[in-house]
Design a protein around this motif. Structure first.
Motif, PDB file in Angstrom:
ATOM      1  N   ASN A   1       0.813  -1.216   0.000  1.00 52.47           N
ATOM      2  CA  ASN A   1       0.000   0.000   0.000  1.00 52.47           C
ATOM      3  C   ASN A   1       0.847   1.266   0.000  1.00 52.47           C
ATOM      4  O   ASN A   1       0.522   2.252  -0.628  1.00 52.47           O
ATOM      5  CB  ASN A   1      -0.938   0.001   1.211  1.00 52.47           C
ATOM      6  CG  ASN A   1      -2.251  -0.694   0.893  1.00 52.47           C
ATOM      7  OD1 ASN A   1      -2.559  -0.936  -0.254  1.00 52.47           O
ATOM      8  ND2 ASN A   1      -2.995  -1.028   1.932  1.00 52.47           N
ATOM      9  N   GLY A   2       1.944   1.241   0.787  1.00 48.37           N
ATOM     10  CA  GLY A   2       2.797   2.422   0.834  1.00 48.37           C
ATOM     11  C   GLY A   2       3.491   2.687  -0.479  1.00 48.37           C
ATOM     12  O   GLY A   2       3.889   3.818  -0.764  1.00 48.37           O
TER      13      GLY A   2
ATOM     14  N   PRO B   1      -0.121   3.839  -3.576  1.00 49.57           N
ATOM     15  CA  PRO B   1      -1.096   4.389  -2.633  1.00 49.57           C
ATOM     16  C   PRO B   1      -2.538   4.380  -3.117  1.00 49.57           C
ATOM     17  O   PRO B   1      -3.463   4.466  -2.312  1.00 49.57           O
ATOM     18  CB  PRO B   1      -0.597   5.815  -2.425  1.00 49.57           C
ATOM     19  CG  PRO B   1       0.156   6.155  -3.664  1.00 49.57           C
ATOM     20  CD  PRO B   1       0.788   4.872  -4.117  1.00 49.57           C
TER      21      PRO B   1
ATOM     22  N   TYR C   1      -4.209   5.462   0.081  1.00 54.78           N
ATOM     23  CA  TYR C   1      -3.501   5.088   1.298  1.00 54.78           C
ATOM     24  C   TYR C   1      -2.826   6.319   1.895  1.00 54.78           C
ATOM     25  O   TYR C   1      -2.140   7.065   1.202  1.00 54.78           O
ATOM     26  CB  TYR C   1      -2.457   4.023   0.978  1.00 54.78           C
ATOM     27  CG  TYR C   1      -1.709   3.490   2.165  1.00 54.78           C
ATOM     28  CD1 TYR C   1      -2.319   2.595   3.037  1.00 54.78           C
ATOM     29  CD2 TYR C   1      -0.389   3.854   2.403  1.00 54.78           C
ATOM     30  CE1 TYR C   1      -1.631   2.080   4.133  1.00 54.78           C
ATOM     31  CE2 TYR C   1       0.304   3.359   3.490  1.00 54.78           C
ATOM     32  CZ  TYR C   1      -0.317   2.468   4.354  1.00 54.78           C
ATOM     33  OH  TYR C   1       0.370   1.973   5.434  1.00 54.78           O
ATOM     34  N   VAL C   2      -3.028   6.552   3.209  1.00 55.17           N
ATOM     35  CA  VAL C   2      -2.469   7.754   3.843  1.00 55.17           C
ATOM     36  C   VAL C   2      -1.402   7.420   4.877  1.00 55.17           C
ATOM     37  O   VAL C   2      -0.787   8.325   5.434  1.00 55.17           O
ATOM     38  CB  VAL C   2      -3.583   8.594   4.488  1.00 55.17           C
ATOM     39  CG1 VAL C   2      -4.511   9.153   3.427  1.00 55.17           C
ATOM     40  CG2 VAL C   2      -4.363   7.784   5.528  1.00 55.17           C
ATOM     41  N   GLY C   3      -1.152   6.136   5.123  1.00 51.64           N
ATOM     42  CA  GLY C   3      -0.074   5.751   6.015  1.00 51.64           C
ATOM     43  C   GLY C   3      -0.550   5.055   7.267  1.00 51.64           C
ATOM     44  O   GLY C   3      -1.706   5.193   7.703  1.00 51.64           O
ATOM     45  N   ASP C   4       0.373   4.271   7.864  1.00 49.86           N
ATOM     46  CA  ASP C   4       0.108   3.562   9.122  1.00 49.86           C
ATOM     47  C   ASP C   4      -1.117   2.658   9.033  1.00 49.86           C
ATOM     48  O   ASP C   4      -1.846   2.471  10.021  1.00 49.86           O
ATOM     49  CB  ASP C   4      -0.072   4.551  10.274  1.00 49.86           C
ATOM     50  CG  ASP C   4       1.196   5.339  10.568  1.00 49.86           C
ATOM     51  OD1 ASP C   4       2.287   4.764  10.372  1.00 49.86           O
ATOM     52  OD2 ASP C   4       1.092   6.508  10.964  1.00 49.86           O
TER      53      ASP C   4
ATOM     54  N   SER D   1      -6.458   4.158   5.087  1.00 52.98           N
ATOM     55  CA  SER D   1      -6.748   4.690   3.769  1.00 52.98           C
ATOM     56  C   SER D   1      -8.121   5.360   3.807  1.00 52.98           C
ATOM     57  O   SER D   1      -8.962   5.043   4.663  1.00 52.98           O
ATOM     58  CB  SER D   1      -6.722   3.582   2.710  1.00 52.98           C
ATOM     59  OG  SER D   1      -7.695   2.599   2.995  1.00 52.98           O
TER      60      SER D   1
ATOM     61  N   ASP E   1      -0.331  -5.459   7.939  1.00 53.40           N
ATOM     62  CA  ASP E   1       1.022  -5.307   8.483  1.00 53.40           C
ATOM     63  C   ASP E   1       1.134  -5.916   9.875  1.00 53.40           C
ATOM     64  O   ASP E   1       2.178  -6.473  10.236  1.00 53.40           O
ATOM     65  CB  ASP E   1       1.400  -3.821   8.527  1.00 53.40           C
ATOM     66  CG  ASP E   1       1.664  -3.259   7.143  1.00 53.40           C
ATOM     67  OD1 ASP E   1       1.892  -4.068   6.220  1.00 53.40           O
ATOM     68  OD2 ASP E   1       1.636  -2.022   6.984  1.00 53.40           O
TER      69      ASP E   1
ATOM     70  N   LYS F   1      10.971   5.254  -3.980  1.00 55.99           N
ATOM     71  CA  LYS F   1      11.176   5.649  -2.580  1.00 55.99           C
ATOM     72  C   LYS F   1      12.059   4.654  -1.832  1.00 55.99           C
ATOM     73  O   LYS F   1      12.662   4.989  -0.813  1.00 55.99           O
ATOM     74  CB  LYS F   1       9.833   5.786  -1.871  1.00 55.99           C
ATOM     75  CG  LYS F   1       9.100   4.494  -1.573  1.00 55.99           C
ATOM     76  CD  LYS F   1       7.772   4.749  -0.923  1.00 55.99           C
ATOM     77  CE  LYS F   1       7.111   3.451  -0.465  1.00 55.99           C
ATOM     78  NZ  LYS F   1       7.878   2.792   0.589  1.00 55.99           N
TER      79      LYS F   1
END
Length: 467
Positions: A23-24, A27, A75-78, A81, A128, A219
């Motif tokens: 996902n990271g 996104p 996806y916005v992180g951690d 989403s 995760d 990245k």
């Protein structure tokens, strides 16, 4: 519906072009498929669903046999989403209380009501946390606006989901969302009931940038513009020696880690590109070449590799041809036995000097001239032979006269006669650098000039050793 089917086909084509990613990395996600709307409510009529009957699709679910929902999320992180879901359906199963009963529900057909919903979704993925590459359970909350025929209302949503990732970027999605409506009435075409919406479809993740197309996203890619390997963070390993090219001092030739990726074929601790003898083990001081005799000359340059010798003689020992203890390179007389003190040449003995002067005294000149009488040539040859026995020794030829005649004439005559002897010796093989000549006229008599015999003794040539 026709347009949604086209959308489904386009999605499948897009899936074939998407890369695998987390996902990271990718996104964006697009999901589409079929949905089912369940209007079942509890017996007390408070719009709470009876979850035990959720799977009774034959009685409760309204299903449109076509692609009927589309979700786009970011996806916005951690693990979180956010997204937006649009769905359509047709309601032909409407459950409501049978009039005059306390706990009886009836399945009614409200007249094929059109169903539309737009929902905002915040989803949290547990993938995760459970460290799975294929199983992705999730929960979601949000809100939406729903249309049941002519009726419409907002809902507060919450749900559970499960995605099976066939690849890292393509998954099969299952989701159930409870939509709580604050409209407590249940009149078809007039109210929006609390209901549950089920989704089943495909989901695709995309949007990651991979400049060099090596499957490692920029990245995480340490070599963004060079296709590489995942195990090297996207950097290449051209020679496949397990060391990334950026850390490999010899990127095109397989080597070892201890030599920064360079090979050492002969195992002598010196890498091949610095080893003058890469296939034969040697020493660092010899630039990787062996020196069998230990004389400081590498075998490849040693003319005598098994015998210790001198660097300036190609690794061979210097010879001493005449065996006098003075090496030929230092011996000025390499073929004649001499002494160390005289640079390998024989030293002129007193006996030899006496013999030279005995011969010199018998040199006869024509009267008043510097030319030799004929019988003198054998004497000159004998002197020449003696000088050749001492090739490194230097001699002075000195001329003397008696007192007859003027001083100036006697001086010149003595110089000319000494010079004549020197010239003869040079012409007969004696190096000119070994000889000097001088005339002293009548200044150094060895006998009386008053007698003929004495004057004869004073007219002489002497040979002296120069030291």
């Amino acid at each position: 519906m026709k347009h949604l089917n086209k959308l489904f086909a386009a999605g499948l084509l897009f899936a074939g072009l998407t890369s695998q990613a987390q996902n990271g990395d990718n996104p964006w996600a697009v999901s589409f498929g079929a949905n089912a709307v369940d209007t079942k409510v509890s017996a007390d009529g408070n719009s709470s669903p009876q979850f035990i009957q959720l799977l009774n699709a034959r009685d409760n679910w309204n299903i449109l046999p076509s692609v009927s929902y589309l979700n786009v999320s970011r996806y916005v992180g951690d693990g979180f989403s956010v997204g937006l879901t649009g769905s359509v359906n047709k309601i032909d199963k409407w459950l409501e209380r049978v009039p005059g009963t306390d706990n009886t529900d009836a399945i009614l057909n409200p007249g094929d009501l059109s169903y539309y919903a737009v929902d905002a979704v915040i989803k949290y993925s547990f993938q995760d946390l459970i460290k799975s590459t294929w199983l992705d359970p999730s929960i979601n909350v949000g809100g939406g606006y729903n249309f049941f025929g002519d009726a419409s209302a907002g809902t507060v949503n919450g749900g559970l989901g499960l995605t099976f990732w066939v690849t890292e970027g393509i998954g099969i999605q299952l989701q159930s969302t409870y939509k709580h409506s604050f409209d407590e009435n249940r009149v078809a075409d007039a109210d929006v009931p609390t209901h549950i919406q089920h989704f089943a479809g495909l989901t695709f993740r995309f949007g990651g940038k991979d400049t060099d197309g090596d499957g490692v996203y920029d990245k995480d890619d340490a070599c963004i513009n060079e296709p590489g390997l995942k195990e090297f963070n996207g950097c290449p390993d051209t020679d496949k020696d397990g060391i990334a090219d950026k850390d490999d001092a010899c990127p095109e030739v397989a080597g070892t880690p201890e030599h920064n990726g360079c090979p050492d074929t002969d195992g002598d601790g010196i890498i091949d590109n610095e080893d003058a003898c890469p296939e034969v083990a040697g020493t660092k001081i010899m630039n990787g070449c062996p020196d069998a005799d230990g004389d400081g000359v590498a075998d490849k340059d040693d003319k005598c590799p098994t015998v210790k010798g001198a660097k300036d003689n190609g690794g061979c020992p210097w010879p001493d041809t005449d065996g006098d203890g003075v090496l030929d390179k230092d011996d000025k007389c390499p073929t004649v036995v001499g002494t160390v003190a005289n640079n390998g040449c024989p030293e002129v003995s007193d006996e030899a000097i006496k013999k030279l002067n005995d011969y010199a005294k018998t040199i006869l000149f024509n009267s008043g001239k510097s030319s030799f009488q004929q019988q003198t040539y054998p004497v000159l040859q004998a002197i020449t032979a003696i000088l050749k026995e001492y090739p490194s020794s230097k001699f002075s030829i000195e001329g003397h006269t008696d007192s007859q005649g003027s001083d100036s004439l006697n001086q010149k005559l003595s110089e000319d006669r000494a010079g004549a002897v020197k010239t003869y010796l040079i012409e007969n093989g004696i190096d000119a650098s070994r000889l000097t000549s001088a005339g002293y006229g009548e200044t150094m008599p060895i006998d009386s000039n008053k007698t003929a015999k004495g004057r004869a003794n004073n007219r002489r040539v002497e040979v002296k050793l120069k030291k």
